[in-house]
Design a protein around this motif. Structure first.
Motif, mmCIF file in Angstrom:
data_model
loop_
_atom_site.group_PDB
_atom_site.id
_atom_site.type_symbol
_atom_site.label_atom_id
_atom_site.label_comp_id
_atom_site.label_asym_id
_atom_site.label_seq_id
_atom_site.Cartn_x
_atom_site.Cartn_y
_atom_site.Cartn_z
ATOM 1 N N ASP A 17 5.866 5.702 4.699
ATOM 2 C CA ASP A 17 7.066 6.540 4.691
ATOM 3 C C ASP A 17 6.390 7.561 3.449
ATOM 4 O OD1 ASP A 17 9.328 5.946 6.007
ATOM 5 O OD2 ASP A 17 9.499 4.134 4.718
ATOM 6 N N TYR B 275 11.972 -5.196 12.470
ATOM 7 C CA TYR B 275 13.382 -4.964 11.613
ATOM 8 C C TYR B 275 14.517 -5.874 12.384
ATOM 9 C CZ TYR B 275 10.395 -1.699 9.539
ATOM 10 O OH TYR B 275 9.371 -1.345 8.683
ATOM 11 N N TYR C 200 0.724 -1.225 -0.066
ATOM 12 C CA TYR C 200 0.066 0.099 0.014
ATOM 13 C C TYR C 200 1.067 1.300 0.113
ATOM 14 C CZ TYR C 200 -3.871 2.895 2.027
ATOM 15 O OH TYR C 200 -4.630 3.811 2.252
ATOM 16 N N ASP D 141 14.106 0.936 18.888
ATOM 17 C CA ASP D 141 13.295 0.164 18.011
ATOM 18 C C ASP D 141 12.877 -1.142 18.603
ATOM 19 O OD1 ASP D 141 12.670 0.570 15.187
ATOM 20 O OD2 ASP D 141 14.211 -1.074 14.637
HETATM 21 P P1 FAD Z 1 6.906 2.159 13.047
HETATM 22 O O1 FAD Z 1 6.776 0.777 13.652
HETATM 23 O O2 FAD Z 1 5.905 3.185 13.390
HETATM 24 O O3 FAD Z 1 8.312 2.629 13.348
HETATM 25 C C1 FAD Z 1 8.998 3.566 12.557
HETATM 26 C C2 FAD Z 1 9.946 4.292 13.145
HETATM 27 O O4 FAD Z 1 9.510 5.175 14.327
HETATM 28 C C3 FAD Z 1 11.089 3.316 13.520
HETATM 29 O O5 FAD Z 1 12.500 3.999 13.764
HETATM 30 C C4 FAD Z 1 10.731 3.244 15.063
HETATM 31 O O6 FAD Z 1 11.906 2.809 15.953
HETATM 32 C C5 FAD Z 1 10.322 4.550 15.406
HETATM 33 N N1 FAD Z 1 9.374 4.543 16.525
HETATM 34 C C6 FAD Z 1 8.147 3.735 16.706
HETATM 35 N N2 FAD Z 1 7.454 3.972 17.801
HETATM 36 C C7 FAD Z 1 7.996 5.161 18.359
HETATM 37 C C8 FAD Z 1 7.820 5.886 19.349
HETATM 38 N N3 FAD Z 1 6.637 5.808 20.289
HETATM 39 N N4 FAD Z 1 8.683 6.826 19.861
HETATM 40 C C9 FAD Z 1 9.637 6.959 19.156
HETATM 41 N N5 FAD Z 1 10.116 6.256 17.876
HETATM 42 C C10 FAD Z 1 9.168 5.223 17.689
HETATM 43 N N6 FAD Z 1 5.746 0.819 3.106
HETATM 44 C C11 FAD Z 1 4.808 1.013 2.420
HETATM 45 O O7 FAD Z 1 4.629 2.415 2.151
HETATM 46 N N7 FAD Z 1 3.938 0.359 2.070
HETATM 47 C C12 FAD Z 1 3.930 -0.856 2.502
HETATM 48 O O8 FAD Z 1 2.984 -1.807 1.929
HETATM 49 C C13 FAD Z 1 4.880 -1.536 3.107
HETATM 50 N N8 FAD Z 1 5.031 -2.970 3.593
HETATM 51 C C14 FAD Z 1 5.829 -3.226 4.402
HETATM 52 C C15 FAD Z 1 5.890 -4.528 4.847
HETATM 53 C C16 FAD Z 1 6.688 -4.889 5.712
HETATM 54 C C17 FAD Z 1 6.820 -6.377 6.167
HETATM 55 C C18 FAD Z 1 7.777 -4.193 6.099
HETATM 56 C C19 FAD Z 1 8.950 -4.660 7.000
HETATM 57 C C20 FAD Z 1 7.952 -2.826 5.912
HETATM 58 C C21 FAD Z 1 6.944 -2.357 4.844
HETATM 59 N N9 FAD Z 1 7.058 -1.193 4.366
HETATM 60 C C22 FAD Z 1 6.062 -0.531 3.561
HETATM 61 C C23 FAD Z 1 7.984 -0.001 4.821
HETATM 62 C C24 FAD Z 1 7.458 0.750 6.011
HETATM 63 O O9 FAD Z 1 6.103 1.423 5.742
HETATM 64 C C25 FAD Z 1 8.672 1.519 6.327
HETATM 65 O O10 FAD Z 1 9.833 0.805 6.846
HETATM 66 C C26 FAD Z 1 8.104 2.830 7.494
HETATM 67 O O11 FAD Z 1 9.574 3.619 7.514
HETATM 68 C C27 FAD Z 1 8.289 2.209 8.924
HETATM 69 O O12 FAD Z 1 6.835 1.706 9.165
HETATM 70 P P2 FAD Z 1 6.541 0.922 10.636
HETATM 71 O O13 FAD Z 1 5.025 0.554 10.201
HETATM 72 O O14 FAD Z 1 7.547 -0.222 10.806
HETATM 73 O O15 FAD Z 1 6.783 2.191 11.295
#
Ligand code: FAD
Length: 276
Positions: free
Chosen positions: A99, A135, A40, A148
């Motif tokens: 992102d 990650y 997505y 993280d």
């Molecule tokens: P989060 O879990 O919110 O983390 C993001 C960052 O914020 C991390 O550095 C974390 O350490 C930090 N963080 C989290 N919570 C806090 C807090 N409370 N305080 C301070 N820091 C915090 N991208 C897309 O656009 N579309 C997709 O369909 C897609 N599918 C994916 C599927 C998988 C299996 C994976 C591994 C990644 C996918 N991604 C996708 C990439 C993902 O969107 C990016 O890696 C994005 O940067 C982080 O998303 P997340 O849900 O892991 O974020």
């Protein structure tokens, strides 16, 4: 091999791409995936294509997971989309922060994936199986590995049922992550994301962007093959099959393949894994 497997696709941009993907999906279905997921675009840029591909997969009789990112979204918009997904018969979501493309502000009512997981659980407590991203080699924007890991644990506590990892080529990073998460009480299944190696330039580009580490020896070997795609594929098949073998031996609860909308590389790995 009885291990649950799943395949990930991105929404095709053209009717030709959609037709090709239908063919690849049929090939992959021969491996009886537990589900297939569709990415997505952050900010909702691919919502139509994502939902259309999810609908097709469900109509083909296979469980489909919609990826769903929350960055830039409002609660009202997410509520509407959840209702739409529910009406489509979707029972599995990959809940992400996502992102936004550079140049966009970080507006919206969700800051992290944990906010989205908590919102989904509050809005529709038992309608969806929720996957989150993990990650093993640390998210590229994380303040520190500890921060993280804590962020991951927060997502699990918010209500995630299981996780899929970013791809990696070091089994140790995965096992360490799983152990560390468990020691903090987050013991949902963590399924390794597997990226087959089919093109050296594509792999380097993706890995730089998402923070996945390509070990030096793999990078150098790939560079040395130059344009020799047959050798790159053969080497990639050896490396990734061996990684999967280590993961299975070590107790990974499944394998999630980043197919890049192709079937051959994932199928080749799965065939090798079935060989005694
Ligand atoms: P989060 O879990 O919110 O983390 C993001 C960052 O914020 C991390 O550095 C974390 O350490 C930090 N963080 C989290 N919570 C806090 C807090 N409370 N305080 C301070 N820091 C915090 N991208 C897309 O656009 N579309 C997709 O369909 C897609 N599918 C994916 C599927 C998988 C299996 C994976 C591994 C990644 C996918 N991604 C996708 C990439 C993902 O969107 C990016 O890696 C994005 O940067 C982080 O998303 P997340 O849900 O892991 O974020």
């Amino acid at each position: 091999m009885n291990l649950p497997i799943s395949f990930e696709f991105f929404p095709p941009k053209t009717p030709e791409g959609a037709e090709k993907l239908r063919g690849h999906r049929q090939q992959l279905y021969a491996r009886s995936p537990a589900f297939c997921s569709v990415t997505y675009g952050a900010g909702g840029s691919t919502q139509e294509g994502t939902f259309a591909t999810v609908r097709e997969i469900l109509a083909e009789g296979v469980d489909a997971a919609s990826h769903f990112s929350c960055i830039g979204a409002t609660r009202e918009r997410v509520r509407e989309q959840l209702a739409q997904l529910k009406a489509m018969g979707v029972k599995r979501l990959v809940a992400l922060r996502g992102d936004l493309p550079s140049g966009y502000g970080l507006g919206g009512e969700f800051h992290y994936a944990s906010d989205l997981v908590a919102f989904i659980r509050a809005e529709c407590p038992s309608d969806f199986h929720i996957e989150v991203a993990a990650y093993p080699e640390v998210h590229p924007q994380a303040r520190s590995p500890e921060a993280d890991l804590k962020a991951y644990v927060t997502k699990v506590r918010a209500g995630a049922d299981s996780a899929i990892t970013q791809y990696f080529y070091s089994a140790d990073a995965y096992f360490r992550f799983v152990e560390d998460a468990r020691s903090l009480g987050a013991d949902v299944p963590v399924v390794p994301g597997v990226m087959p190696i089919i093109s050296s330039t594509q792999l380097m580009r993706f890995s730089d962007a998402c923070g996945a580490e390509i070990p030096r020896w793999i990078r150098l070997r790939l560079q040395a093959f130059g344009d020799d795609t047959a050798s790159i594929k053969a080497f990639g098949l050896d490396v990734v099959t061996s990684l999967c073998e280590q993961l299975i031996r070590g107790g990974a609860p499944g394998l999630h393949f980043y197919t890049m909308n192709q079937s051959a590389a994932s199928l080749d790995i799965l065939s090798r894994l079935n060989t005694p």
